[in-house]
Design an enzyme around this catalytic site. Structure first.
Site, PDB file in Angstrom:
ATOM      1  N   ARG A 243       0.636  -1.326  -0.081  1.00 14.94           N
ATOM      2  CA  ARG A 243      -0.338  -0.272  -0.021  1.00 14.94           C
ATOM      3  C   ARG A 243       0.494   1.136  -0.136  1.00 14.94           C
ATOM      4  NH1 ARG A 243      -5.959  -1.034   0.473  1.00 14.94           N
ATOM      5  NH2 ARG A 243      -5.711  -3.237  -0.065  1.00 14.94           N
ATOM      6  N   SER A 244       2.249   1.227  -0.699  1.00  6.67           N
ATOM      7  CA  SER A 244       3.176   2.046   0.070  1.00  6.67           C
ATOM      8  C   SER A 244       2.681   3.317  -0.995  1.00  6.67           C
ATOM      9  CB  SER A 244       4.223   2.073   0.022  1.00  6.67           C
ATOM     10  OG  SER A 244       5.261   1.524   1.186  1.00  6.67           O
TER      11      SER A 244
ATOM     12  N   LYS B 128      15.527  -5.420   2.871  1.00  2.89           N
ATOM     13  CA  LYS B 128      15.652  -5.228   4.310  1.00  2.89           C
ATOM     14  C   LYS B 128      17.495  -5.317   4.334  1.00  2.89           C
ATOM     15  CE  LYS B 128      11.222  -3.899   5.789  1.00  2.89           C
ATOM     16  NZ  LYS B 128      10.655  -4.037   7.848  1.00  2.89           N
TER      17      LYS B 128
ATOM     18  N   GLY C  46      12.051  -9.526  10.956  1.00  3.85           N
ATOM     19  CA  GLY C  46      12.705  -8.314  11.124  1.00  3.85           C
ATOM     20  C   GLY C  46      11.624  -7.252  11.481  1.00  3.85           C
TER      21      GLY C  46
ATOM     22  N   GLY D  28       6.791 -12.170  18.493  1.00  3.53           N
ATOM     23  CA  GLY D  28       7.959 -12.233  17.405  1.00  3.53           C
ATOM     24  C   GLY D  28       9.637 -11.477  17.902  1.00  3.53           C
TER      25      GLY D  28
ATOM     26  N   ASN E 297       8.917 -15.705  21.389  1.00  5.79           N
ATOM     27  CA  ASN E 297       9.193 -16.751  20.246  1.00  5.79           C
ATOM     28  C   ASN E 297       8.747 -17.909  19.788  1.00  5.79           C
ATOM     29  OD1 ASN E 297       9.603 -15.320  17.531  1.00  5.79           O
ATOM     30  ND2 ASN E 297      11.021 -16.135  18.343  1.00  5.79           N
ATOM     31  N   ARG E 298       8.626 -18.635  19.225  1.00  5.23           N
ATOM     32  CA  ARG E 298       9.216 -20.151  18.819  1.00  5.23           C
ATOM     33  C   ARG E 298      10.443 -20.426  19.348  1.00  5.23           C
ATOM     34  NH1 ARG E 298       4.199 -21.947  17.611  1.00  5.23           N
ATOM     35  NH2 ARG E 298       2.836 -20.864  16.585  1.00  5.23           N
TER      36      ARG E 298
ATOM     37  N   ASP F 151      10.807   2.486  10.078  1.00  6.79           N
ATOM     38  CA  ASP F 151       9.647   1.459  11.109  1.00  6.79           C
ATOM     39  C   ASP F 151       9.719   1.929  12.329  1.00  6.79           C
ATOM     40  OD1 ASP F 151       9.010  -0.435   8.814  1.00  6.79           O
ATOM     41  OD2 ASP F 151      10.628  -1.148   8.966  1.00  6.79           O
TER      42      ASP F 151
ATOM     43  N   GLY G 216      -1.758  -1.907  12.078  1.00  5.83           N
ATOM     44  CA  GLY G 216      -0.660  -2.243  11.671  1.00  5.83           C
ATOM     45  C   GLY G 216      -0.867  -0.997  10.347  1.00  5.83           C
TER      46      GLY G 216
END
Length: 280
Positions: free
Chosen positions: A25-26, A75, A140, A137, A161-162, A111, A246
């Protein structure tokens, strides 16, 4: 899609790089900004680009390209490619922004501005008083979230996190004076959530499926914006907590990019309005 260089009436360009990129959507945000300011000679497009392709795409870009937004999986490649790196991008360890300069390309990470802006909308005046947070999470998007929380004064963070990524995140968090710990999804998430001032989820909704009720005991920023609302934000709202999704982060990270690329203040209301209209 036609190549951006095929439109001679446009003299200035920017684009978002990533793969897959068709969902981004940027362009809606940046092109709305150009329209609001009457910048008819600017255009912002999408370019499919993997991490391996980034050096060739950016290095071969024409002089009309002022900068690139960078999304996954490129990134980390953007950071490595740049001739110059801002302090925050270096600390975070990735870049979502490449700006053309007289000496090459400068990498930055906005970000963290996205996270900060979204949390300010979520918590208002309480944001600067938050001391305990949960980040779901360890990838990144988690890194700029952790950096932004630390900059705001959060001193105690639980990373859910896992896999345990303590070794990867210690160089980021320890110099910032943040005490952090890892917890698996099989731990007592409800107890941790009840002690948190805010929760930032940086993972797809499927990653927390079945644990939403455990986490829904604090205000929530969920970086997912399609589809919205997410099951996590629905559960938190049902418990009486404020939530934000978000698209708010996406807008706030775009404002700084717009200003770096164009040298003009971002018309935030027009950009945000266009984004929200596109999301229905």
């Amino acid at each position: 899609m036609s190549h951006p260089l095929e439109m001679p009436d446009v003299r200035h360009r920017a684009a978002v790089l990533g793969s897959p990129i068709e969902h981004s959507r940027s362009p809606i945000l940046h092109n709305a900004g150009y329209e609001a300011l009457g910048m008819d000679d600017w255009e912002y497009t999408r370019i499919e680009c993997t991490a391996e392709e980034l050096p060739a795409v950016v290095g071969g870009a024409g002089e009309e390209f002022a900068g690139f937004s960078v999304t996954m999986p490129a990134k980390f490649a953007a950071l490595d490619f740049a001739d110059e790196v801002t302090d925050r991008a270096r600390q975070i360890g990735s870049a979502n922004t490449l700006l053309r300069t007289e000496s090459g390309w400068r990498a930055d990470n906005t970000d963290c501005d996205g996270i900060t802006g979204a949390l300010e909308e979520l918590l208002g005046g309480r944001f600067g008083r938050a001391r305990r947070a949960i980040v779901v999470g360890g990838g990144g998007t988690a890194r700029p979230a952790l950096w932004a929380l630390a900059q705001a004064g959060v001193t105690d963070i639980t990373v859910i996190n896992r896999s345990d990524r303590s070794a990867e995140l210690a160089p980021l968090l320890s110099p910032l004076g943040v005490a952090f710990r890892f917890a698996g999804f099989d731990s007592d998430l409800a107890a941790a959530a009840r002690q948190a001032d805010v929760i930032v989820s940086t993972v797809p909704s499927v990653a927390v499926e079945g644990r939403e009720q455990d986490l829904a005991h604090a205000p929530v920023l969920d970086v997912i914006y399609e589809p919205r609302p997410t099951p996590l934000t629905v559960a938190a709202a049902a418990n009486g907590y404020l939530t934000v999704d978000g698209h708010v982060m996406l807008a706030h990270q775009a404002y700084g990019q717009f200003e770096q690329f164009t040298g003009r203040p971002a018309p935030r209301e027009a950009m945000r309005r266009a984004l929200e209209a596109s999301l229905g």
